[in-house]
Design an enzyme around this catalytic site. Sequence first.
Site, short mmCIF file in Angstrom:
data_model
loop_
_atom_site.label_atom_id
_atom_site.label_comp_id
_atom_site.label_asym_id
_atom_site.label_seq_id
_atom_site.Cartn_x
_atom_site.Cartn_y
_atom_site.Cartn_z
CE LYS A 65 -4.17 -1.80 2.27
NZ LYS A 65 -5.15 -1.53 3.32
CG ASP A 101 -8.50 0.63 3.60
OD1 ASP A 101 -9.33 -0.18 3.15
OD2 ASP A 101 -7.28 0.38 3.68
P1 NAP Z 1 -0.24 -3.33 11.13
O1 NAP Z 1 0.14 -2.13 10.34
O2 NAP Z 1 0.66 -4.50 11.14
O3 NAP Z 1 -0.53 -2.82 12.64
C1 NAP Z 1 0.04 -3.36 13.66
C2 NAP Z 1 -0.53 -2.70 14.93
O4 NAP Z 1 -0.91 -3.75 15.76
C3 NAP Z 1 0.49 -1.89 15.67
O5 NAP Z 1 -0.16 -0.88 16.37
C4 NAP Z 1 1.09 -2.92 16.61
O6 NAP Z 1 1.65 -2.38 17.77
C5 NAP Z 1 -0.16 -3.68 16.97
N1 NAP Z 1 0.14 -5.04 17.41
C6 NAP Z 1 0.56 -6.08 16.64
N2 NAP Z 1 0.69 -7.18 17.41
C7 NAP Z 1 0.36 -6.81 18.68
C8 NAP Z 1 0.30 -7.50 19.92
N3 NAP Z 1 0.62 -8.82 20.00
N4 NAP Z 1 -0.10 -6.83 20.99
C9 NAP Z 1 -0.42 -5.52 20.93
N5 NAP Z 1 -0.38 -4.80 19.78
C10 NAP Z 1 0.00 -5.45 18.67
O7 NAP Z 1 -1.66 -3.90 10.70
P2 NAP Z 1 -2.86 -3.12 10.04
O8 NAP Z 1 -2.67 -3.10 8.57
O9 NAP Z 1 -3.06 -1.84 10.75
O10 NAP Z 1 -4.07 -4.12 10.31
C11 NAP Z 1 -4.59 -4.31 11.62
C12 NAP Z 1 -5.81 -5.21 11.54
O11 NAP Z 1 -6.84 -4.59 10.80
C13 NAP Z 1 -5.53 -6.56 10.84
O12 NAP Z 1 -6.20 -7.56 11.54
C14 NAP Z 1 -6.16 -6.37 9.47
O13 NAP Z 1 -6.62 -7.60 8.93
C15 NAP Z 1 -7.34 -5.46 9.81
N6 NAP Z 1 -7.79 -4.66 8.66
C16 NAP Z 1 -9.09 -4.77 8.29
C17 NAP Z 1 -9.58 -4.02 7.24
C18 NAP Z 1 -11.02 -4.16 6.84
O14 NAP Z 1 -11.38 -3.77 5.71
N7 NAP Z 1 -11.87 -4.65 7.71
C19 NAP Z 1 -8.72 -3.15 6.54
C20 NAP Z 1 -7.39 -3.04 6.96
C21 NAP Z 1 -6.93 -3.81 8.03
P3 NAP Z 1 3.21 -1.95 17.81
O15 NAP Z 1 3.29 -0.61 17.13
O16 NAP Z 1 3.52 -1.90 19.26
O17 NAP Z 1 3.97 -3.02 17.07
#
Ligand code: NAP
Length: 289
Positions: A65, A101
């Site tokens: 992205k 999004d």
């Molecule tokens: P990302 O960029 O990898 O975000 C990671 C975030 O999660 C960071 O804030 C990280 O904290 C935190 N994190 C990861 N593992 C953790 C743990 N074990 N304990 C506490 N915090 C943790 O992911 P993303 O793209 O934002 O996506 C997040 C979720 O949203 C995913 O499940 C994805 O499938 C979902 N999503 C859904 C849609 C939809 O259309 N519904 C769209 C986009 C994303 P740190 O900074 O401390 O590492």
Amino acid sequence: MKRFGVIGHPSSHSLSPVLHRRAFELLGLDCSYDSFDVPPGTLRGRLDEFREQGFRGLNVTLPHKEDAARIATEISDEARVVGAVNTLSFEPGRLVGDNTDVYGFAASLEAVRGNIERRPVLILGAGGSARAIVYALLTKFKPSGLSIANRTLSRAKELETHFRPFAGSSSLESVGHSHGVLQQLVERAGLVVHCTPVGMFPSVDECPVADEIRFHADQVVVDLIYTPLKTRLLSLAERQGARTISGLEMFLYQGARSFEIWLGKQMPVDTLRPVIIDALQTQRRERNS
Ligand code: NAP
């Protein structure tokens, strides 16, 4: 035939092909939609190939992205501020990038606008998706305040600084993951949005907050995760009377917006919701067998 697709690494789990193909069928459109695995570091070359093959548009998922935002020849204001493109359109001599999004999340919350406007909101997480969520909330809902809670405080602070110019009259703060602070923020929030992968399949027993956290009836809790549809967080919030919304809604509406950008037509979201729920159930059965 007009060709579309989704690119990612991996890409095979994406439900976007199911969503778009069924929408083409329902509207009688001569279009195709496939998923393509594009390994990191190969995006620019692959986009040239898609153009040569006559593709009209692509959805972009992890990990491309941010690179797509750099490669597109022009991008929407939303994509520029969020720093990510999830929808590409091949135009003659141009590659146009959008971020649907932001629209998808905002559309999924339209029915609960009263829980957000002029009320405090809590965001759990500060990763890629949180950027679109913070921007959507500040610019389209104007909460009284927005707190970003993240395991790594510096990342939440970076988001706070980046989005401060869009805060208007909303207060903005970043906090760490201490139980006491989270409980206070949850208590007063009209909306809680979970934006981390904690609780996503296969780790469905995990929850981003402790079981002792108290939610309440005058509150909406959104989990961006949609595998499973009801995460442990949503079950916990629902048991305490909160209204809950799965990430499926954002998924549907971000897809609908891409569809509209490419084809100028409305995707029949309400007809497609049960189709995607069926597809999710099939995926779950296949994983368990
Ligand atoms: P990302 O960029 O990898 O975000 C990671 C975030 O999660 C960071 O804030 C990280 O904290 C935190 N994190 C990861 N593992 C953790 C743990 N074990 N304990 C506490 N915090 C943790 O992911 P993303 O793209 O934002 O996506 C997040 C979720 O949203 C995913 O499940 C994805 O499938 C979902 N999503 C859904 C849609 C939809 O259309 N519904 C769209 C986009 C994303 P740190 O900074 O401390 O590492």
